[in-house]
Design an enzyme around this catalytic site. Structure first.
Site, PDB file in Angstrom:
ATOM      1  N   ILE A  38       0.846  -1.192   0.000  1.00  0.00           N
ATOM      2  CA  ILE A  38       0.000   0.000   0.000  1.00  0.00           C
ATOM      3  C   ILE A  38       0.880   1.241   0.000  1.00  0.00           C
ATOM      4  CG2 ILE A  38      -1.871   1.215   1.158  1.00  0.00           C
ATOM      5  CD1 ILE A  38      -2.520  -1.411   2.623  1.00  0.00           C
ATOM      6  N   THR A  43       3.957   1.583   3.079  1.00  0.00           N
ATOM      7  CA  THR A  43       4.996   2.495   2.603  1.00  0.00           C
ATOM      8  C   THR A  43       4.590   3.953   2.818  1.00  0.00           C
ATOM      9  OG1 THR A  43       4.179   2.762   0.325  1.00  0.00           O
ATOM     10  CG2 THR A  43       5.549   0.826   0.792  1.00  0.00           C
ATOM     11  N   ASP A  77       8.826   6.904  -2.316  1.00  0.00           N
ATOM     12  CA  ASP A  77       8.342   8.130  -2.935  1.00  0.00           C
ATOM     13  C   ASP A  77       7.937   7.755  -4.355  1.00  0.00           C
ATOM     14  OD1 ASP A  77       7.926  10.552  -4.222  1.00  0.00           O
ATOM     15  OD2 ASP A  77       9.616  11.554  -3.247  1.00  0.00           O
ATOM     16  N   ASN A 133      -2.528   4.277  -3.368  1.00  0.00           N
ATOM     17  CA  ASN A 133      -3.298   5.222  -2.570  1.00  0.00           C
ATOM     18  C   ASN A 133      -2.651   6.596  -2.458  1.00  0.00           C
ATOM     19  OD1 ASN A 133      -5.175   6.082  -0.232  1.00  0.00           O
ATOM     20  ND2 ASN A 133      -3.125   6.160   0.692  1.00  0.00           N
ATOM     21  N   TYR A 150      -7.226  18.584  -9.632  1.00  0.00           N
ATOM     22  CA  TYR A 150      -7.448  17.313  -8.938  1.00  0.00           C
ATOM     23  C   TYR A 150      -8.406  16.430  -9.726  1.00  0.00           C
ATOM     24  CZ  TYR A 150      -8.466  14.055  -5.141  1.00  0.00           C
ATOM     25  OH  TYR A 150      -8.613  12.922  -4.379  1.00  0.00           O
ATOM     26  N   LYS A 169      -7.636  12.575 -11.309  1.00  0.00           N
ATOM     27  CA  LYS A 169      -8.416  11.379 -10.999  1.00  0.00           C
ATOM     28  C   LYS A 169      -9.123  10.828 -12.235  1.00  0.00           C
ATOM     29  CE  LYS A 169      -7.167  11.046  -6.777  1.00  0.00           C
ATOM     30  NZ  LYS A 169      -6.278   9.924  -6.373  1.00  0.00           N
ATOM     31  N   VAL A 221     -14.246  11.129   2.555  1.00  0.00           N
ATOM     32  CA  VAL A 221     -13.768  10.207   3.590  1.00  0.00           C
ATOM     33  C   VAL A 221     -12.840  10.977   4.522  1.00  0.00           C
ATOM     34  CG1 VAL A 221     -12.419   8.126   4.065  1.00  0.00           C
ATOM     35  CG2 VAL A 221     -13.902   8.209   2.048  1.00  0.00           C
TER      36      VAL A 221
END
Length: 301
Positions: free
Chosen positions: A12, A38, A59, A87, A151, A155, A184
Site C-alpha cells: 500500500i 509504505t 516516494d 493510494n 485534482y 483522478k 472520507v
C-alpha cells in the site's frame, strides 16, 4: 519480518497515519494478509512495524525509490505480490484560472505518474501471483468539483488509465479495481493550505473558496475505518463472471464514501444533473448575484 508461507501480501502506498492508506493497512492486516506499508518517511510507520507489518520508504514520484522498493519487496515475497493499492495522493484546490503549472505538474507526478510507475514496476510480481491492482480514484473524476479542476483531471486520468490497464493485464490473470472514493475522513485536505491570488476573479467570493478547502471533511464524510472495511470486503471477494461482479464478486468499480451513491446515480441521469447539483452545492449562484450587483453599480457611475 516477511510473510508466512502461503500468506497473501498487500503493498500500500501513502500509509501515513490518519489517512486512507493507514486505515487500509490496518484492515488488510486484521484479515490475515501480510501488509507492506509504505510512506515517503518510513519513520511514521513505526507503530505499524510493531504490529508485524513490513514498512518501507517509498516516494512514488522517484524512479530510484520505486526500484529500491521493488527489489526489497521481491526479497520479502520471493518475487510475488498479491495486491497493489495505489493510494498515495495529493490534493489540489485552486480555481482553473489561478493555477501555477509547476504546482500542477507536482500533483500529476503523485496522482497520475506515480500510479503508472508503480503498476509498471510491479507488474512482474503481480503477474506471478495473478494478483489485484486497486487504484484509489475519486468521485472528482466524474463530477465538476468546483475549484478542483486539476485534482479532477488527475483522478479522471487514473480512471481512464485503469480501464485500459484492466484489459491489457486480463490475459495475465491480473485484475484491476478502481475505487471511486467519496468524502472520507483523512489528512489530505490539511496538508497544503492554499490561498487565492490577490488578482483572482474569485476574490469576490473568497468565503466560497475557503469553504471548499475542507469540503471533503465536512460534507457527508465517512469514517476512514468504515471506508477501509468496505473496500477490503470487496477486494477479498471471490471471483465472479463479469456481469455478476458488482453484486456477488470482486467488483471492477468500487463506489463508497460520502456522496458516492448520489454521484453513481447521477452518472446514469446525465451530465446536466451533476452540473446542476454541484453548481448549487458549491453556492456559485452567489457569485452570479455579486456580479449582477457590480454591473448595476457601474451603470449608475
Amino acid at each position: 519480518m516477511g510473510p508466512k508461507p502461503g500468506q497473501k501480501t498487500a503493498l500500500i502506498t501513502g500509509c501515513t497515519p490518519g489517512g486512507i492508506g493507514h486505515a487500509l493497512a490496518l484492515e488488510f492486516h486484521s484479515r490475515g494478509l501480510h501488509v507492506i506499508a509504505t510512506a515517503r518517511n518510513s519513520s511514521v510507520l513505526a507503530e505499524m512495524a510493531a504490529l508485524g507489518m513490513s514498512t518501507l520508504a517509498l516516494d512514488v514520484t522517484k524512479a530510484d525509490s520505486i526500484a529500491t522498493c521493488h527489489a526489497e519487496v521481491a526479497k520479502l515475497t520471493n518475487g510475488t505480490l498479491d495486491i497493489l493499492i495505489n493510494n498515495a495522493g495529493r490534493t489540489h484546490t485552486h480555481p482553473a484560472t489561478d493555477i501555477d503549472l509547476d504546482d500542477v505538474r507536482e500533483t500529476f507526478e503523485t496522482n497520475v505518474f506515480g500510479v503508472m510507475a508503480m503498476c509498471a514496476a510491479f507488474a512482474d510480481q503481480l503477474i506471478a501471483a495473478r494478483g489485484l491492482i486497486i487504484n484509489i480514484a475519486s468521485l472528482a473524476a466524474v463530477t465538476p468539483y468546483v475549484f478542483g479542476s486539476v485534482y479532477c483531471a488527475t483522478k479522471a486520468a487514473v480512471v481512464g488509465y485503469s480501464r485500459t490497464l484492466r484489459l491489457e493485464l486480463k490475459p495475465f490473470g491480473v485484475r484491476v479495481m478502481v475505487a471511486m472514493t467519496g468524502t472520507v475522513r483523512s489528512q489530505i485536505a490539511s496538508k497544503t493550505h492554499r490561498t487565492l491570488p490577490a488578482t483572482s476573479i474569485y476574490q469576490r467570493v473568497r468565503d466560497l473558496f475557503e469553504r471548499r478547502l475542507t469540503f471533503s471533511q465536512n460534507n457527508g464524510t465517512v469514517k476512514t475505518e468504515d471506508f477501509a472495511r468496505q473496500l477490503v470486503d470487496s477486494a477479498l471477494r471471490r471471483e465472479a463472471p463479469l456481469f455478476l461482479r458488482s453484486w456477488f464478486g470482486r467488483p471492477d468499480w468500487f463506489w463508497a464514501g460520502g456522496w458516492a451513491r448520489q454521484v453513481w446515480l447521477g452518472s446514469f441521469l446525465g451530465e446536466g444533473v451533476l452540473d446542476f447539483a454541484l453548481y448549487r452545492l458549491m453556492k456559485l449562484p452567489k457569485l452570479e448575484t455579486v456580479l449582477k450587483k457590480e454591473a448595476e453599480q457601474k451603470k449608475f457611475k
